[in-house]
Design a protein around this motif. Structure first.
Motif, PDB file in Angstrom:
ATOM      1  N   GLY A  25       0.826  -1.195   0.000  1.00  0.00           N
ATOM      2  CA  GLY A  25       0.000   0.000   0.000  1.00  0.00           C
ATOM      3  C   GLY A  25       0.862   1.248   0.000  1.00  0.00           C
ATOM      4  N   ARG A  26       0.245   2.334   0.432  1.00  0.00           N
ATOM      5  CA  ARG A  26       0.953   3.604   0.443  1.00  0.00           C
ATOM      6  C   ARG A  26       1.860   3.669   1.666  1.00  0.00           C
ATOM      7  NH1 ARG A  26      -1.854   9.616   0.731  1.00  0.00           N
ATOM      8  NH2 ARG A  26      -0.019  10.833   0.186  1.00  0.00           N
ATOM      9  N   ILE A  27       3.158   3.516   1.458  1.00  0.00           N
ATOM     10  CA  ILE A  27       4.134   3.483   2.549  1.00  0.00           C
ATOM     11  C   ILE A  27       5.304   4.381   2.201  1.00  0.00           C
ATOM     12  CG2 ILE A  27       5.722   2.050   3.868  1.00  0.00           C
ATOM     13  CD1 ILE A  27       3.846  -0.338   3.245  1.00  0.00           C
ATOM     14  N   LEU A  28       5.609   5.303   3.105  1.00  0.00           N
ATOM     15  CA  LEU A  28       6.784   6.148   2.910  1.00  0.00           C
ATOM     16  C   LEU A  28       8.004   5.512   3.574  1.00  0.00           C
ATOM     17  CD1 LEU A  28       8.080   8.791   1.945  1.00  0.00           C
ATOM     18  CD2 LEU A  28       7.414   9.831   4.131  1.00  0.00           C
ATOM     19  N   THR A  29       7.862   5.249   4.845  1.00  0.00           N
ATOM     20  CA  THR A  29       8.955   4.613   5.577  1.00  0.00           C
ATOM     21  C   THR A  29       8.369   3.649   6.611  1.00  0.00           C
ATOM     22  OG1 THR A  29       9.007   6.389   7.206  1.00  0.00           O
ATOM     23  CG2 THR A  29      10.540   6.570   5.374  1.00  0.00           C
ATOM     24  N   ILE A  30       9.117   2.598   6.876  1.00  0.00           N
ATOM     25  CA  ILE A  30       8.764   1.663   7.938  1.00  0.00           C
ATOM     26  C   ILE A  30       9.847   1.713   8.997  1.00  0.00           C
ATOM     27  CG2 ILE A  30       8.280  -0.718   8.572  1.00  0.00           C
ATOM     28  CD1 ILE A  30       7.326  -1.227   5.758  1.00  0.00           C
ATOM     29  N   ASN A  31       9.441   1.933  10.232  1.00  0.00           N
ATOM     30  CA  ASN A  31      10.399   1.939  11.328  1.00  0.00           C
ATOM     31  C   ASN A  31      10.606   0.497  11.777  1.00  0.00           C
ATOM     32  OD1 ASN A  31      12.103   2.811  13.358  1.00  0.00           O
ATOM     33  ND2 ASN A  31      10.431   3.150  14.781  1.00  0.00           N
ATOM     34  N   ALA A  32       9.896   0.070  12.761  1.00  0.00           N
ATOM     35  CA  ALA A  32      10.057  -1.292  13.254  1.00  0.00           C
ATOM     36  C   ALA A  32       8.987  -2.210  12.671  1.00  0.00           C
ATOM     37  CB  ALA A  32       9.974  -1.322  14.776  1.00  0.00           C
ATOM     38  N   MET A  33       9.348  -3.480  12.539  1.00  0.00           N
ATOM     39  CA  MET A  33       8.395  -4.530  12.202  1.00  0.00           C
ATOM     40  C   MET A  33       8.570  -5.640  13.225  1.00  0.00           C
ATOM     41  SD  MET A  33       8.512  -4.743   8.033  1.00  0.00           S
ATOM     42  CE  MET A  33       6.846  -5.429   7.877  1.00  0.00           C
ATOM     43  N   GLY A  34       7.485  -6.279  13.553  1.00  0.00           N
ATOM     44  CA  GLY A  34       7.603  -7.294  14.582  1.00  0.00           C
ATOM     45  C   GLY A  34       6.502  -8.320  14.550  1.00  0.00           C
ATOM     46  N   TRP A  35       6.646  -9.284  15.448  1.00  0.00           N
ATOM     47  CA  TRP A  35       5.691 -10.359  15.598  1.00  0.00           C
ATOM     48  C   TRP A  35       5.201 -10.403  17.045  1.00  0.00           C
ATOM     49  CZ3 TRP A  35       3.779 -13.047  11.562  1.00  0.00           C
ATOM     50  CH2 TRP A  35       4.497 -13.003  10.360  1.00  0.00           C
ATOM     51  N   TYR A  36       3.919 -10.578  17.189  1.00  0.00           N
ATOM     52  CA  TYR A  36       3.274 -10.760  18.484  1.00  0.00           C
ATOM     53  C   TYR A  36       2.465 -12.048  18.405  1.00  0.00           C
ATOM     54  CZ  TYR A  36       4.374  -5.876  19.512  1.00  0.00           C
ATOM     55  OH  TYR A  36       5.025  -4.688  19.745  1.00  0.00           O
ATOM     56  N   ARG A  37       2.083 -12.558  19.556  1.00  0.00           N
ATOM     57  CA  ARG A  37       1.236 -13.748  19.545  1.00  0.00           C
ATOM     58  C   ARG A  37       0.211 -13.687  20.661  1.00  0.00           C
ATOM     59  NH1 ARG A  37       5.477 -18.482  21.564  1.00  0.00           N
ATOM     60  NH2 ARG A  37       5.295 -18.087  23.811  1.00  0.00           N
ATOM     61  N   GLN A  38      -0.877 -14.389  20.437  1.00  0.00           N
ATOM     62  CA  GLN A  38      -1.938 -14.445  21.434  1.00  0.00           C
ATOM     63  C   GLN A  38      -2.481 -15.858  21.506  1.00  0.00           C
ATOM     64  OE1 GLN A  38      -5.119 -11.605  20.863  1.00  0.00           O
ATOM     65  NE2 GLN A  38      -5.715 -11.732  23.016  1.00  0.00           N
ATOM     66  N   ALA A  39      -2.308 -16.470  22.667  1.00  0.00           N
ATOM     67  CA  ALA A  39      -2.838 -17.805  22.909  1.00  0.00           C
ATOM     68  C   ALA A  39      -4.239 -17.680  23.500  1.00  0.00           C
ATOM     69  CB  ALA A  39      -1.924 -18.559  23.863  1.00  0.00           C
ATOM     70  N   PRO A  40      -5.048 -18.715  23.380  1.00  0.00           N
ATOM     71  CA  PRO A  40      -6.412 -18.657  23.929  1.00  0.00           C
ATOM     72  C   PRO A  40      -6.418 -18.298  25.404  1.00  0.00           C
ATOM     73  CG  PRO A  40      -6.169 -20.569  22.532  1.00  0.00           C
ATOM     74  CD  PRO A  40      -4.798 -19.982  22.679  1.00  0.00           C
ATOM     75  N   GLY A  41      -7.220 -17.314  25.765  1.00  0.00           N
ATOM     76  CA  GLY A  41      -7.345 -16.912  27.153  1.00  0.00           C
ATOM     77  C   GLY A  41      -6.207 -16.057  27.684  1.00  0.00           C
ATOM     78  N   LYS A  42      -5.272 -15.690  26.798  1.00  0.00           N
ATOM     79  CA  LYS A  42      -4.121 -14.889  27.228  1.00  0.00           C
ATOM     80  C   LYS A  42      -4.069 -13.582  26.454  1.00  0.00           C
ATOM     81  CE  LYS A  42      -1.180 -18.695  28.742  1.00  0.00           C
ATOM     82  NZ  LYS A  42       0.190 -19.289  28.663  1.00  0.00           N
ATOM     83  N   GLN A  43      -3.303 -12.646  26.989  1.00  0.00           N
ATOM     84  CA  GLN A  43      -3.125 -11.372  26.312  1.00  0.00           C
ATOM     85  C   GLN A  43      -2.103 -11.500  25.185  1.00  0.00           C
ATOM     86  OE1 GLN A  43      -2.127  -8.497  29.388  1.00  0.00           O
ATOM     87  NE2 GLN A  43      -4.266  -7.959  29.642  1.00  0.00           N
TER      88      GLN A  43
END
Length: 120
Positions: A25-43
């Protein structure tokens, strides 16, 4: 802007998976990229992040097992996951801290998530 994640699936304990996430899409710059996860019943929790200069940060529970990398030309972030454990089972979300144009400030964008299931 869209973040499209792929690479999840079912794997046995001790196995490996590689996740990919491409920003488009329309992107000028990207600072950080990352991965998160969420298990059932957890944040949702941070798994790993990579900055614009290549610096990385990992959650303690994945250090030595997961590796985050980035293709700057393709606006893509990867997560190589080795020695997977049942407790790694979760929906994995990619995130990008980016700027769409000179008129926009930095904003967080999220992908829809990809399921990773570690089970025998």
């Amino acid at each position: 802007v869209q973040l499209q994640a792929s690479g999840g699936g079912l794997v046995q304990p001790g196995g490996s998976l590689r996740l990919s996430c491409a920003a488009s899409g329309r992107i000028l710059t990207i600072n950080a990229m990352g991965w998160y996860r969420q298990a059932p019943g957890k944040q949702r929790e941070l798994v790993a992040v990579i900055g614009s200069g290549g610096s990385t940060n990992y959650a303690d529970f994945v250090k030595g097992r997961f590796t985050i990398s980035r293709d700057y030309a393709k606006n893509t972030v990867y997560l190589q996951m080795n020695s997977l454990k049942p407790e790694d089972t979760a929906v994995y979300y990619c995130n990008a801290d980016l700027r769409r144009s000179l008129a926009d400030g930095r904003q967080d964008y999220w992908g829809k998530g990809t399921q990773v299931t570690v089970s025998s």
